[in-house]
Design an enzyme around this catalytic site. Structure first.
Site, PDB file in Angstrom:
ATOM      1  CB  ALA A 113     -11.222   9.623 -12.988  1.00 37.12           C
ATOM      2  CG  ASP A 126     -14.549   4.407   2.535  1.00 40.92           C
ATOM      3  OD1 ASP A 126     -14.290   3.203   2.699  1.00 40.92           O
ATOM      4  OD2 ASP A 126     -13.682   5.264   2.258  1.00 40.92           O
ATOM      5  N   GLY A 179      -2.825   8.860  12.167  1.00 39.44           N
ATOM      6  CA  GLY A 179      -3.339   7.590  11.674  1.00 39.44           C
ATOM      7  C   GLY A 179      -2.511   7.148  10.482  1.00 39.44           C
ATOM      8  CG  HIS A 224      18.553 -19.217   5.914  1.00 38.83           C
ATOM      9  ND1 HIS A 224      18.355 -18.311   6.934  1.00 38.83           N
ATOM     10  CD2 HIS A 224      19.892 -19.230   5.662  1.00 38.83           C
ATOM     11  CE1 HIS A 224      19.532 -17.804   7.297  1.00 38.83           C
ATOM     12  NE2 HIS A 224      20.471 -18.353   6.527  1.00 38.83           N
ATOM     13  N   GLY A 243     -18.180   5.968  -1.599  1.00 38.43           N
ATOM     14  CA  GLY A 243     -16.946   6.263  -0.885  1.00 38.43           C
ATOM     15  C   GLY A 243     -17.042   7.348   0.161  1.00 38.43           C
TER      16      GLY A 243
END
Length: 462
Positions: free
Chosen positions: A34, A305, A175, A441, A137
């Site tokens: 997709a 990746d 992780g 602030h 990927g």
């Protein structure tokens, strides 16, 4: 013939496609699943929606302090999961709309290289292009003995598909994914054990930042075990049994209804037809590219990746844009590579963790001189006002020039706050520039201002 054919419609591929179309290139994107890739469909987006819902659910307990009693026993996790899928549907539709708006052709199918300028789609149609970009990927890494069955042993994809909550969950690997799901599952009442082989959770992040998160996760009910590795994992009809070994060599078994195994990810470089153009991967399956994303075959680029840069969606997007700039003639062959010190990391549990650049342990191991400042969240009034006092801002600077070497934040909205410091680093601003810039602030960003005061002096509220 197309100017550019892109294989993969994730954050690297679709961003590159839009940018290429904006530069008047004729572009086609080929995607086997997709639009949006893993990030939008089974990663970044649905997980962040679950984190948001977990935060809201956990915050209900705070209503008791103002006299409101909330019955949380009727939670329908199936509805929670469905909402995350609706978010995915909206955003993937948005990606498809972006491609259409920019007149990018979209082909659904599996692509395979047959020459440096040709792709075969599902063993049938052939697409020709002057340049090809691979943006396929990665997928969850499987380790022998810990294979996914997506029933008892889950991958990061499998846990996003769950429609009912387990009573107990063992997470192997602390992780980013492991810590995020530890927070989500514990917030919804699951008994979570989080196991990490390294000395601290989030091994790629600053140790002082990780100490804050470690403490927070324990307060949330997560059983955190570091310097501990899983030796084996057995599946049974009612759950799993893991054998764990701690740093001293002591063994113990742990039972849970399910396990989430997140040992890392591996690149999707198989079945791309690389051999047809004599293109090889390295010993870990990654493609080697130059500073503009070109492989050893000059017409073929690779991003995201499947190359050895940080496996982050925003890195893939940036690499895609750089490659397109080179293809369109706006970036020379001799372009400097992307600076890894300017890549932000972001982990979205609560408290959040974010950072960039040099870590203290790296500086010490590499013999790099530095000075540092730390300002704790509780010194910024806004964090007390909203009940989020856990956290700190940490900055490392060169002791001679004051150049910002790295920064690391843990706390509420850390993933947003980090960009003020990243902008300062990329613009070559110094700590005094930020320290003397007026901050509104009360805001959490005042913690950044105070931390910068601490580099060469003292913060007012520290």
């Amino acid at each position: 013939m197309y100017d550019l054919a892109i294989v993969g419609a994730g954050p690297g591929g679709y961003v590159a496609a839009v940018r290429a179309a904006q530069k008047n290139l004729k572009v086609v994107v080929i995607e086997r699943d997709a639009p949006g890739g893993v990030c939008l469909n089974w990663g970044c987006i649905p997980s962040k929606n679950l984190i948001h819902q977990a935060e809201m659910f956990a915050s209900l307990s705070h209503m008791e302090s103002v006299g409101v009693t909330v019955d949380r026993s009727s939670l329908d996790y199936g509805a929670v999961q469905q909402q995350s899928r609706e978010v995915v549907k909206t955003l993937t539709g948005g990606v498809a709309g972006l491609l259409k708006k920019n007149k990018v052709d979209y082909v659904s199918g599996t692509a395979e290289l047959v020459s440096p300028t040709e792709l075969k789609i599902d063993n049938a149609d052939v697409i020709k292009a002057k340049h090809i970009m691979l943006a396929t990927g990665s997928r969850p890494m499987e380790v022998s003995g810990f294979e996914f069955d997506e029933d008892r042993v889950l991958s990061s994809t499998g846990i996003l598909a769950l429609k009912t909550l387990p009573d107990s969950l063992l997470i192997l690997g602390a992780g980013a994914i492991g810590c995020e799901f530890a927070f989500v599952m514990a917030s919804f009442g699951v008994h979570v054990t989080l196991v990490e082989a390294q000395q601290h959770i989030l091994p790629a992040e600053d140790f002082e930042v990780c100490e804050v998160l470690h403490t927070a996760l324990k307060k949330q009910g997560v059983d955190v075990r570091v310097s501990t590795r899983a030796q084996s994992l057995e599946r049974h009809s009612t759950g799993i049994v893991a054998t764990l070994v701690d740093g001293s060599g002591s063994q113990r078994t742990l039972e849970a209804e399910r396990a989430l195994v997140v040992f890392g990810r591996q690149p999707n470089t198989q079945n791309l037809g690389l051999a047809a153009i004599n293109l090889e991967t390295d010993d870990r399956g990654y493609l080697v590219v130059d500073s503009v994303g070109r492989t050893a075959v000059s017409t073929v680029y690779a991003i995201g990746d499947i190359v050895r840069s940080a496996a982050l969606a925003h890195v893939a997007s940036a690499e895609g844009e750089r490659a397109v700039d080179h293809i369109a003639g706006g970036l020379p062959d001799s372009a400097e590579p992307m600076n890894p010190e300017l890549v932000p990391s972001a982990i979205y549990c609560e408290p959040q963790v974010a950072g960039f650049g040099l870590r203290e342990d790296q500086a010490k191991s590499q013999g790099i001189a530095f000075k540092k400042a730390i300002f704790r969240y509780q010194g910024a009034g806004k964090t007390i006002a909203i009940g989020k006092p856990e956290g700190l801002v940490k900055v490392l600077c060169d002791p001679k020039t004051d150049e910002i070497l790295g920064s690391h934040i843990v706390g509420h909205n850390a993933t947003e706050l980090i960009h003020e410091l990243l902008l300062a680093k990329s613009s070559e601003l110094l700590p005094d520039d930020i320290a003397h810039m007026m901050h509104a602030h009360p805001t959490i960003s005042e913690a950044i201002m105070e931390c910068m005061h601490g580099i060469n002096g003292k913060p007012v509220h520290g």
